[in-house]
Design an enzyme around this catalytic site. Structure first.
Site, PDB file in Angstrom:
ATOM      1  N   GLY A   1      38.236 -18.174  19.992  1.00  9.53           N
ATOM      2  CA  GLY A   1      38.649 -17.525  18.754  1.00  9.53           C
ATOM      3  C   GLY A   1      38.683 -16.012  18.785  1.00  9.53           C
TER       4      GLY A   1
ATOM      5  N   GLU B   1      49.678  -9.955  33.670  1.00  8.40           N
ATOM      6  CA  GLU B   1      51.118  -9.833  33.458  1.00  8.40           C
ATOM      7  C   GLU B   1      51.872  -9.507  34.755  1.00  8.40           C
ATOM      8  OE1 GLU B   1      51.503  -6.936  30.277  1.00  8.40           O
ATOM      9  OE2 GLU B   1      51.168  -8.492  28.765  1.00  8.40           O
TER      10      GLU B   1
ATOM     11  N   TYR C   1      50.774 -17.077  18.624  1.00 10.33           N
ATOM     12  CA  TYR C   1      51.206 -16.152  17.570  1.00 10.33           C
ATOM     13  C   TYR C   1      51.936 -16.896  16.453  1.00 10.33           C
ATOM     14  CZ  TYR C   1      50.195 -12.509  21.059  1.00 10.33           C
ATOM     15  OH  TYR C   1      49.606 -11.692  21.982  1.00 10.33           O
TER      16      TYR C   1
ATOM     17  N   VAL D   1      42.393 -11.046  26.002  1.00  9.53           N
ATOM     18  CA  VAL D   1      41.087 -11.685  26.046  1.00  9.53           C
ATOM     19  C   VAL D   1      40.917 -12.233  27.461  1.00  9.53           C
ATOM     20  CG1 VAL D   1      39.660 -13.576  25.162  1.00  9.53           C
ATOM     21  CG2 VAL D   1      41.101 -12.269  23.589  1.00  9.53           C
TER      22      VAL D   1
END
Length: 162
Positions: free
Chosen positions: A96, A27, A132, A88
């Protein structure tokens, strides 16, 4: 490939701390990471935990995490789960793990009688927003996050300390 989502334990603290640092780097916020690992451990695994963590493993190796805590909806009159961070590792994406973490959180929310599962996403993170939405999440465009921290928090809280 074997995938497992499980609650983190104190033994997972170094992994969780590293995943938090990895998330911050992704980020572009590494400069904002200030936690002390021992203090983080007390807040996650001490006598009065302030948050919980799920770890996602792939073939026994920790590759992701979800850090969350309970909030409360006055309108619903029920608790909710707020997902503070989901991450992740890039090399494990597409297998997944993110979906498995969110499914586990949704299952916890249902089991705990929660009205909802909520989180924030950076507006530039188009891949995450699309992911999402594919799971049924909707953007709450009319809401904005407010924050008081650092000197402003000290100043605001000084009245109650006096």
């Amino acid at each position: 490939m074997t995938t497992l989502v499980r609650p983190a334990t104190r033994a997972d603290l170094p992994l969780v701390a590293q995943l938090i640092r990895d998330l911050a780097a992704y980020e572009k916020l590494s400069h904002a990471v200030r936690f002390d690992e021992a203090t983080l451990g007390e807040h996650l695994f001490g006598p009065r935990p302030m948050a919980e963590v799920l770890v996602a493993e792939q073939d026994g190796m920790g590759q992701g995490f979800a850090l969350f805590f309970h909030n409360f909806s006055t309108f619903e009159g029920k608790p909710g789960i707020y997902l503070e961070d989901l991450y992740v590792r890039p090399e494990a994406r597409g297998a997944g793990l993110g979906k498995a973490l969110l499914q586990a959180l949704a299952g916890l929310a249902i089991a705990r009688g929660c009205a909802r599962l909520e989180w924030s996403v950076l507006d530039w993170n188009a891949p995450s927003i699309a992911f999402y939405r594919s799971l049924g999440a909707r953007m709450m465009d009319e809401w904005r996050i407010m924050r008081v921290d650092s000197a402003a928090l000290q100043q605001l809280g000084a009245v109650s300390q006096g």
